[in-house]
Design a protein around this motif. Structure first.
Motif, PDB file in Angstrom:
ATOM      1  N   GLY A  71      33.705 -15.993 -17.811  1.00  0.00           N
ATOM      2  CA  GLY A  71      33.304 -17.176 -16.895  1.00  0.00           C
ATOM      3  C   GLY A  71      34.427 -18.087 -16.542  1.00  0.00           C
ATOM      4  N   GLU A  72      35.453 -18.165 -17.772  1.00  0.00           N
ATOM      5  CA  GLU A  72      36.662 -18.752 -17.454  1.00  0.00           C
ATOM      6  C   GLU A  72      37.421 -18.351 -16.322  1.00  0.00           C
ATOM      7  OE1 GLU A  72      39.000 -21.971 -18.015  1.00  0.00           O
ATOM      8  OE2 GLU A  72      37.105 -21.649 -18.777  1.00  0.00           O
ATOM      9  N   THR A  73      37.604 -16.853 -16.172  1.00  0.00           N
ATOM     10  CA  THR A  73      38.347 -16.110 -15.228  1.00  0.00           C
ATOM     11  C   THR A  73      37.723 -16.270 -13.596  1.00  0.00           C
ATOM     12  OG1 THR A  73      38.921 -14.303 -16.608  1.00  0.00           O
ATOM     13  CG2 THR A  73      39.034 -13.803 -14.132  1.00  0.00           C
ATOM     14  N   LEU A  74      36.333 -16.546 -13.697  1.00  0.00           N
ATOM     15  CA  LEU A  74      35.648 -16.795 -12.512  1.00  0.00           C
ATOM     16  C   LEU A  74      35.849 -18.139 -12.002  1.00  0.00           C
ATOM     17  CD1 LEU A  74      32.310 -14.934 -13.091  1.00  0.00           C
ATOM     18  CD2 LEU A  74      34.019 -14.292 -11.335  1.00  0.00           C
ATOM     19  N   ILE A  75      35.969 -19.078 -13.021  1.00  0.00           N
ATOM     20  CA  ILE A  75      36.268 -20.415 -12.703  1.00  0.00           C
ATOM     21  C   ILE A  75      37.615 -20.648 -11.966  1.00  0.00           C
ATOM     22  CG2 ILE A  75      36.935 -22.842 -13.583  1.00  0.00           C
ATOM     23  CD1 ILE A  75      34.125 -22.297 -15.589  1.00  0.00           C
ATOM     24  N   ARG A  76      38.402 -20.031 -12.731  1.00  0.00           N
ATOM     25  CA  ARG A  76      39.995 -20.043 -12.297  1.00  0.00           C
ATOM     26  C   ARG A  76      40.094 -19.328 -10.793  1.00  0.00           C
ATOM     27  NH1 ARG A  76      44.005 -19.314 -17.330  1.00  0.00           N
ATOM     28  NH2 ARG A  76      42.834 -20.636 -18.804  1.00  0.00           N
ATOM     29  N   CYS A  77      39.251 -18.433 -10.396  1.00  0.00           N
ATOM     30  CA  CYS A  77      39.355 -17.507  -9.034  1.00  0.00           C
ATOM     31  C   CYS A  77      38.413 -18.252  -7.969  1.00  0.00           C
ATOM     32  CB  CYS A  77      39.044 -16.091  -9.382  1.00  0.00           C
ATOM     33  SG  CYS A  77      40.182 -15.168 -10.616  1.00  0.00           S
ATOM     34  N   LEU A  78      37.497 -19.009  -8.266  1.00  0.00           N
ATOM     35  CA  LEU A  78      36.461 -19.572  -7.362  1.00  0.00           C
ATOM     36  C   LEU A  78      36.796 -20.830  -7.550  1.00  0.00           C
ATOM     37  CD1 LEU A  78      33.383 -17.298  -8.466  1.00  0.00           C
ATOM     38  CD2 LEU A  78      35.012 -17.277  -6.290  1.00  0.00           C
ATOM     39  N   PRO A  79      37.164 -21.602  -6.514  1.00  0.00           N
ATOM     40  CA  PRO A  79      37.644 -22.946  -6.264  1.00  0.00           C
ATOM     41  C   PRO A  79      36.313 -23.909  -6.363  1.00  0.00           C
ATOM     42  CG  PRO A  79      39.039 -21.838  -4.621  1.00  0.00           C
ATOM     43  CD  PRO A  79      38.106 -20.763  -5.352  1.00  0.00           C
ATOM     44  N   GLY A  80      36.351 -24.761  -7.033  1.00  0.00           N
ATOM     45  CA  GLY A  80      35.105 -25.684  -7.377  1.00  0.00           C
ATOM     46  C   GLY A  80      34.029 -25.305  -8.330  1.00  0.00           C
ATOM     47  N   ALA A  81      34.224 -24.170  -8.915  1.00  0.00           N
ATOM     48  CA  ALA A  81      33.291 -23.795  -9.965  1.00  0.00           C
ATOM     49  C   ALA A  81      33.468 -24.408 -11.258  1.00  0.00           C
ATOM     50  CB  ALA A  81      33.502 -22.143  -9.991  1.00  0.00           C
ATOM     51  N   VAL A  82      32.387 -24.484 -11.985  1.00  0.00           N
ATOM     52  CA  VAL A  82      32.648 -25.373 -13.228  1.00  0.00           C
ATOM     53  C   VAL A  82      31.646 -24.762 -14.106  1.00  0.00           C
ATOM     54  CG1 VAL A  82      33.355 -27.566 -12.027  1.00  0.00           C
ATOM     55  CG2 VAL A  82      30.956 -26.965 -12.512  1.00  0.00           C
ATOM     56  N   TRP A  83      31.814 -25.146 -15.494  1.00  0.00           N
ATOM     57  CA  TRP A  83      30.925 -24.686 -16.611  1.00  0.00           C
ATOM     58  C   TRP A  83      29.849 -25.616 -16.576  1.00  0.00           C
ATOM     59  CZ3 TRP A  83      30.862 -20.112 -19.022  1.00  0.00           C
ATOM     60  CH2 TRP A  83      32.084 -19.572 -19.119  1.00  0.00           C
ATOM     61  N   GLU A  84      28.468 -25.091 -17.034  1.00  0.00           N
ATOM     62  CA  GLU A  84      27.368 -25.849 -17.389  1.00  0.00           C
ATOM     63  C   GLU A  84      26.923 -25.450 -18.747  1.00  0.00           C
ATOM     64  OE1 GLU A  84      23.751 -26.876 -14.375  1.00  0.00           O
ATOM     65  OE2 GLU A  84      23.289 -25.058 -15.375  1.00  0.00           O
ATOM     66  N   THR A  85      26.852 -26.486 -19.481  1.00  0.00           N
ATOM     67  CA  THR A  85      26.482 -26.043 -20.887  1.00  0.00           C
ATOM     68  C   THR A  85      25.521 -27.057 -21.257  1.00  0.00           C
ATOM     69  OG1 THR A  85      28.250 -27.710 -21.791  1.00  0.00           O
ATOM     70  CG2 THR A  85      28.787 -25.132 -21.524  1.00  0.00           C
ATOM     71  N   ASP A  86      24.610 -26.773 -22.301  1.00  0.00           N
ATOM     72  CA  ASP A  86      23.667 -27.626 -22.905  1.00  0.00           C
ATOM     73  C   ASP A  86      23.780 -27.567 -24.467  1.00  0.00           C
ATOM     74  OD1 ASP A  86      21.586 -29.237 -23.872  1.00  0.00           O
ATOM     75  OD2 ASP A  86      19.974 -28.162 -22.690  1.00  0.00           O
ATOM     76  N   ASP A  87      24.503 -28.523 -24.995  1.00  0.00           N
ATOM     77  CA  ASP A  87      24.901 -28.578 -26.568  1.00  0.00           C
ATOM     78  C   ASP A  87      23.496 -28.627 -27.284  1.00  0.00           C
ATOM     79  OD1 ASP A  87      27.411 -28.078 -26.646  1.00  0.00           O
ATOM     80  OD2 ASP A  87      27.852 -30.174 -26.192  1.00  0.00           O
ATOM     81  N   ASN A  88      22.257 -28.891 -26.727  1.00  0.00           N
ATOM     82  CA  ASN A  88      20.989 -29.194 -27.390  1.00  0.00           C
ATOM     83  C   ASN A  88      19.965 -27.875 -27.247  1.00  0.00           C
ATOM     84  OD1 ASN A  88      21.541 -31.921 -28.210  1.00  0.00           O
ATOM     85  ND2 ASN A  88      21.046 -32.496 -25.849  1.00  0.00           N
ATOM     86  N   ASP A  89      20.550 -27.049 -26.375  1.00  0.00           N
ATOM     87  CA  ASP A  89      19.793 -25.927 -26.116  1.00  0.00           C
ATOM     88  C   ASP A  89      20.235 -24.910 -27.250  1.00  0.00           C
ATOM     89  OD1 ASP A  89      18.739 -23.376 -25.398  1.00  0.00           O
ATOM     90  OD2 ASP A  89      19.582 -23.382 -23.624  1.00  0.00           O
ATOM     91  N   PRO A  90      18.985 -24.428 -28.115  1.00  0.00           N
ATOM     92  CA  PRO A  90      19.285 -23.560 -29.348  1.00  0.00           C
ATOM     93  C   PRO A  90      19.918 -22.176 -28.823  1.00  0.00           C
ATOM     94  CG  PRO A  90      16.969 -23.916 -28.984  1.00  0.00           C
ATOM     95  CD  PRO A  90      17.542 -24.788 -28.013  1.00  0.00           C
ATOM     96  N   HIS A  91      19.637 -21.960 -27.658  1.00  0.00           N
ATOM     97  CA  HIS A  91      20.258 -20.441 -27.078  1.00  0.00           C
ATOM     98  C   HIS A  91      21.468 -20.951 -26.240  1.00  0.00           C
ATOM     99  CE1 HIS A  91      16.482 -18.827 -28.712  1.00  0.00           C
ATOM    100  NE2 HIS A  91      16.008 -19.322 -28.216  1.00  0.00           N
ATOM    101  N   GLY A  92      22.066 -22.144 -26.389  1.00  0.00           N
ATOM    102  CA  GLY A  92      23.125 -22.580 -25.601  1.00  0.00           C
ATOM    103  C   GLY A  92      24.201 -21.657 -25.216  1.00  0.00           C
ATOM    104  N   GLU A  93      24.429 -20.700 -26.507  1.00  0.00           N
ATOM    105  CA  GLU A  93      25.550 -19.739 -26.194  1.00  0.00           C
ATOM    106  C   GLU A  93      25.392 -18.555 -25.273  1.00  0.00           C
ATOM    107  OE1 GLU A  93      24.297 -20.432 -28.975  1.00  0.00           O
ATOM    108  OE2 GLU A  93      26.020 -21.659 -30.334  1.00  0.00           O
ATOM    109  N   ILE A  94      24.037 -18.169 -25.132  1.00  0.00           N
ATOM    110  CA  ILE A  94      23.616 -17.300 -23.975  1.00  0.00           C
ATOM    111  C   ILE A  94      23.398 -17.924 -22.719  1.00  0.00           C
ATOM    112  CG2 ILE A  94      21.736 -15.619 -23.694  1.00  0.00           C
ATOM    113  CD1 ILE A  94      21.109 -15.306 -26.552  1.00  0.00           C
TER     114      ILE A  94
END
Length: 163
Positions: A71-94
């Motif tokens: 994911g981090e590599t794709l963000i660096r290679c695709l301008p404007g791409a960002v992470w979307e996370t939810d710390d309240n999601d019990p399956h957040g890592e997936i």
């Protein structure tokens, strides 16, 4: 307790360092996904960790770390791409996602899990290449085929082998 974004950064750096033990360089380029495919060819088979391989212990955290790197590599290679996370999601890592500038969502950890489960049929380099080829203009790296060219299962035919 760390946030998912903090975990992503920590695990990304950890996997870059860990791959060095197998002489595999991860440099945040799409080409480095070939190294990840090589890692899976060395340490997994038929959706299972190879005995005494690097995936035999801590499979979940290692797959998360590889997914964070993808994911981090794709963000660096695709301008404007960002992470979307939810710390309240019990399956957040997936369910962490990379959101592209056009709104498309990509789930890198799930993609890495598919690579582990399905083998080279779900290789990461062709996936990353297709996502970035229009922006990069780079040719497909043919050395990828050498990484996955020898079927591990007797009699198995891969989609790129027509004979």
């Amino acid at each position: 307790m760390a946030t998912l974004l903090e975990d992503i950064q920590t695990h990304t750096q950890w996997i870059v360092d860990a791959f060095k033990a197998d002489n595999l360089q991860l440099d945040y380029t799409i080409y480095s996904f070939i190294q990840i495919d090589r890692f899976f060819e060395m340490h997994s088979s038929k959706g299972h960790a190879v005995k005494h391989g690097r995936l035999e212990e801590n499979l979940g955290p290692v797959l998360f770390s590889i997914g964070a790197y993808v994911g981090e590599t794709l963000i660096r290679c695709l301008p404007g791409a960002v992470w979307e996370t939810d710390d309240n999601d019990p399956h957040g890592e997936i369910t962490i996602a990379v959101v592209l500038i056009d709104g498309t969502r990509i789930w890198p950890v799930q993609r890495v899990m598919k690579r582990f489960s399905n083998g080279s049929d779900d290789s990461l380099y062709p996936y990353g290449y297709e996502l970035t080829k229009e922006l990069s203009g780079e040719p497909f790296e043919s050395s990828f085929w050498e990484v996955i060219s020898a079927p591990k299962e007797e009699g198995r035919k891969y989609w790129w082998k027509f004979w």
